[in-house]
Design an enzyme around this catalytic site. Structure first.
Site, PDB file in Angstrom:
ATOM      1  N   ASN A 107       0.868  -1.179   0.000  1.00 51.53           N
ATOM      2  CA  ASN A 107       0.000   0.000   0.000  1.00 51.53           C
ATOM      3  C   ASN A 107       0.905   1.229   0.000  1.00 51.53           C
ATOM      4  O   ASN A 107       1.521   1.546   1.018  1.00 51.53           O
ATOM      5  CB  ASN A 107      -0.890  -0.047   1.259  1.00 51.53           C
ATOM      6  CG  ASN A 107      -1.694   1.230   1.459  1.00 51.53           C
ATOM      7  OD1 ASN A 107      -1.743   2.087   0.580  1.00 51.53           O
ATOM      8  ND2 ASN A 107      -2.310   1.352   2.622  1.00 51.53           N
ATOM      9  N   LYS A 118       0.109   4.236  -0.132  1.00 51.95           N
ATOM     10  CA  LYS A 118      -0.514   5.422   0.485  1.00 51.95           C
ATOM     11  C   LYS A 118      -0.287   6.647  -0.418  1.00 51.95           C
ATOM     12  O   LYS A 118      -0.278   6.497  -1.637  1.00 51.95           O
ATOM     13  CB  LYS A 118       0.016   5.608   1.911  1.00 51.95           C
ATOM     14  CG  LYS A 118      -0.151   4.312   2.721  1.00 51.95           C
ATOM     15  CD  LYS A 118       0.070   4.474   4.178  1.00 51.95           C
ATOM     16  CE  LYS A 118      -0.132   3.121   4.865  1.00 51.95           C
ATOM     17  NZ  LYS A 118       0.032   3.168   6.305  1.00 51.95           N
ATOM     18  N   GLU A 176      -6.703   4.496   8.378  1.00 52.37           N
ATOM     19  CA  GLU A 176      -6.463   5.920   8.119  1.00 52.37           C
ATOM     20  C   GLU A 176      -7.706   6.576   7.514  1.00 52.37           C
ATOM     21  O   GLU A 176      -7.890   7.786   7.634  1.00 52.37           O
ATOM     22  CB  GLU A 176      -5.235   6.078   7.193  1.00 52.37           C
ATOM     23  CG  GLU A 176      -3.939   5.802   7.955  1.00 52.37           C
ATOM     24  CD  GLU A 176      -2.766   5.380   7.099  1.00 52.37           C
ATOM     25  OE1 GLU A 176      -2.810   5.543   5.861  1.00 52.37           O
ATOM     26  OE2 GLU A 176      -1.785   4.861   7.678  1.00 52.37           O
ATOM     27  N   SER A 207       3.676  -2.415  10.202  1.00 52.07           N
ATOM     28  CA  SER A 207       5.139  -2.447  10.325  1.00 52.07           C
ATOM     29  C   SER A 207       5.770  -3.779   9.908  1.00 52.07           C
ATOM     30  O   SER A 207       6.766  -4.203  10.487  1.00 52.07           O
ATOM     31  CB  SER A 207       5.566  -2.062  11.744  1.00 52.07           C
ATOM     32  OG  SER A 207       5.137  -0.748  12.051  1.00 52.07           O
ATOM     33  N   GLU A 259      -5.115  -5.304  10.873  1.00 48.66           N
ATOM     34  CA  GLU A 259      -4.066  -4.312  11.075  1.00 48.66           C
ATOM     35  C   GLU A 259      -4.295  -3.583  12.396  1.00 48.66           C
ATOM     36  O   GLU A 259      -5.095  -2.636  12.443  1.00 48.66           O
ATOM     37  CB  GLU A 259      -4.076  -3.284   9.940  1.00 48.66           C
ATOM     38  CG  GLU A 259      -3.842  -3.857   8.571  1.00 48.66           C
ATOM     39  CD  GLU A 259      -3.335  -2.798   7.608  1.00 48.66           C
ATOM     40  OE1 GLU A 259      -2.178  -2.917   7.191  1.00 48.66           O
ATOM     41  OE2 GLU A 259      -4.073  -1.847   7.314  1.00 48.66           O
ATOM     42  N   GLY A 289       2.705   1.971  10.792  1.00 46.81           N
ATOM     43  CA  GLY A 289       3.648   3.066  10.605  1.00 46.81           C
ATOM     44  C   GLY A 289       4.415   3.448  11.863  1.00 46.81           C
ATOM     45  O   GLY A 289       5.052   4.500  11.905  1.00 46.81           O
ATOM     46  N   HIS A 296      -9.496   0.938   5.489  1.00 46.98           N
ATOM     47  CA  HIS A 296      -8.183   1.159   6.119  1.00 46.98           C
ATOM     48  C   HIS A 296      -8.365   2.106   7.307  1.00 46.98           C
ATOM     49  O   HIS A 296      -9.159   3.049   7.242  1.00 46.98           O
ATOM     50  CB  HIS A 296      -7.212   1.757   5.102  1.00 46.98           C
ATOM     51  CG  HIS A 296      -5.797   1.751   5.602  1.00 46.98           C
ATOM     52  ND1 HIS A 296      -5.343   2.686   6.499  1.00 46.98           N
ATOM     53  CD2 HIS A 296      -4.770   0.905   5.383  1.00 46.98           C
ATOM     54  CE1 HIS A 296      -4.076   2.407   6.795  1.00 46.98           C
ATOM     55  NE2 HIS A 296      -3.711   1.346   6.132  1.00 46.98           N
TER      56      HIS A 296
HETATM   57  P1  PGA Z   1       2.976   0.089   7.603  1.00 49.33           P
HETATM   58  O1  PGA Z   1       1.502   0.313   7.030  1.00 49.33           O
HETATM   59  O2  PGA Z   1       3.500  -1.183   6.975  1.00 49.33           O
HETATM   60  O3  PGA Z   1       3.744   1.305   7.162  1.00 49.33           O
HETATM   61  O4  PGA Z   1       2.859  -0.039   9.066  1.00 49.33           O
HETATM   62  C1  PGA Z   1       0.600  -0.755   6.926  1.00 49.33           C
HETATM   63  C2  PGA Z   1      -0.717  -0.285   6.392  1.00 49.33           C
HETATM   64  O5  PGA Z   1      -1.159   0.818   6.742  1.00 49.33           O
HETATM   65  O6  PGA Z   1      -1.366  -1.005   5.615  1.00 49.33           O
END
Ligand code: PGA
Length: 239
Positions: A10, A12, A99, A202, A164, A170, A97
């Site tokens: 992803n 982003k 976010e 992560s 997740e 992140g 997601h």
């Molecule tokens: P990350 O993000 O690997 O940077 O922790 C995972 C995600 O948001 O899908």
């Protein structure tokens, strides 16, 4: 049952038009023959799906969007429909997601988007995950179970579920293998034997082997570590 692992990147809101050359580099880093046993998916910003579909042609890299709107079309400025995602050349779309949930998206919205995606022939990747407070309160499993029940639309059988934990996204923190194993067992009970369950938060080359080797983990959803093709390839090799 042996499931084909899904390694999903992803991006982003990262990248620019020069990045779309990268999928071709992926072929050099990890030849298609080495990828025969897994699926590799990249979810770039929506704007880059169509040009990537051209540059990924014949590389067997799958493409997905990071979100879609629940409506088929209409007066929704700045939004992208599932049909647009499909016609741009993608086969997957991430929905729910954290976010985006953080902006007020509900489980019901996520379910509507997943259904809109499925109707267009896209495979929805439905995301769920608990906050750190919820985990500290010992409510992680019940909260995630409730999210799944409300976010997976009635009657949908073909989808991917991504677990997740919000606090691991992140942050460099990952859930322990025991926590992942316990949560994925709970999720397996709900989704049944045929749905791929991804872990996200992560994931990087250094922890990929342990995470991907955990029972009921059928792949990973990767943010930061998917921005470099080399690290995405290293994670894929661990699958
Ligand atoms: P990350 O993000 O690997 O940077 O922790 C995972 C995600 O948001 O899908």
């Amino acid at each position: 049952m042996i499931m084909r692992p899904l390694i999903a990147g992803n991006w982003k809101m990262h990248g620019d038009m020069s990045w779309i050359e990268k999928p071709a580099q992926f072929d050099t880093l990890m030849p298609a023959t080495e990828r025969g046993h897994l699926d590799i998916l990249i979810c770039p910003p929506a704007l880059f799906i169509a040009p990537m579909a051209a540059s990924c042609f014949e590389t067997n890299i799958l493409l997905g969007a990071q979100n879609c709107h629940r409506a088929e079309s209409g007066a929704h400025t700045g939004e992208v429909s599932a049909g647009m995602v499909k016609s741009a050349g993608a086969d997957f779309v991430i929905v729910g997601h954290s976010e985006i949930r953080a902006g007020g998206e509900t489980d019901e919205d996520v379910a509507t988007k997943a259904m809109a995606a499925a109707k267009q022939g896209l495979m929805p990747i439905i995301c769920v995950g608990e906050s750190l407070d919820t985990r500290k309160d010992g409510q992680a499993e019940s909260v995630v179970s409730a999210q799944i029940k409300a976010s997976v639309p009635e009657g949908l059988t073909d989808y991917v579920l991504a677990y997740e934990p919000i606090w691991a996204i992140g942050t460099g923190m990952t859930a322990t293998a025991d926590d992942i194993k316990a949560m994925h067992a709970v999720i397996r009970e709900i989704v049944g034997p045929n749905v791929r369950i991804l872990y996200g938060g992560s994931v990087k080359p250094a922890n990929a082997k342990e995470i991907l080797g955990t029972e009921n983990v059928n792949g990973a959803l990767i943010g930061g570590a998917s921005l470099e093709m080399e690290s995405l390839a290293a994670i894929a090799r661990a699958a």
